[in-house]
Design a protein around this motif. Sequence first.
Motif, short mmCIF file in Angstrom:
data_model
loop_
_atom_site.label_atom_id
_atom_site.label_comp_id
_atom_site.label_asym_id
_atom_site.label_seq_id
_atom_site.Cartn_x
_atom_site.Cartn_y
_atom_site.Cartn_z
N ALA A 15 0.96 -1.02 0.39
CA ALA A 15 0.34 -0.28 0.24
C ALA A 15 0.65 1.21 -0.38
O ALA A 15 1.94 1.32 0.52
N VAL A 17 0.77 5.63 0.32
CA VAL A 17 -0.54 6.05 1.06
C VAL A 17 0.26 7.23 1.12
O VAL A 17 1.79 7.66 1.38
N ALA A 22 -4.60 6.68 -1.90
CA ALA A 22 -4.05 5.34 -1.38
C ALA A 22 -4.40 4.63 -2.33
O ALA A 22 -4.97 4.68 -3.08
N LYS A 24 -3.16 0.70 -4.43
CA LYS A 24 -2.64 -1.27 -4.11
C LYS A 24 -1.74 -1.05 -5.05
O LYS A 24 -2.23 -1.44 -6.14
#
Length: 99
Positions: A15, A17, A22, A24
């Motif tokens: 992840a 952020v 955010a 993936k």
Amino acid sequence: MVNPNRLVKSAWIAAEVSRDKAEKVLVVEAYIAVSPLESGFDAGRYGRLVEDVRRILADNPDIDRASILSVHRESRCAALFRRGACEEGRRTELPELVA
């Protein structure tokens, strides 16, 4: 996850952020050179790995992008896949390769 072709050491989801968003990220650690700037770069082998990663991204629209890293850390080269800004709302097209 990635076809068993002896090109991948490991793969995982990370992840990323920031204050604004955010993401993936599919991280793929490859045994091969991933840039023409690295010694021993083989465009054919790298192309097969890219095809596998694109297939995984197409099959998993919840993954925002992928990063292919070489286990040869001294090179500090990576190939990144990122969806274009115009595709943010659509998850049906394959992401664009950004190197």
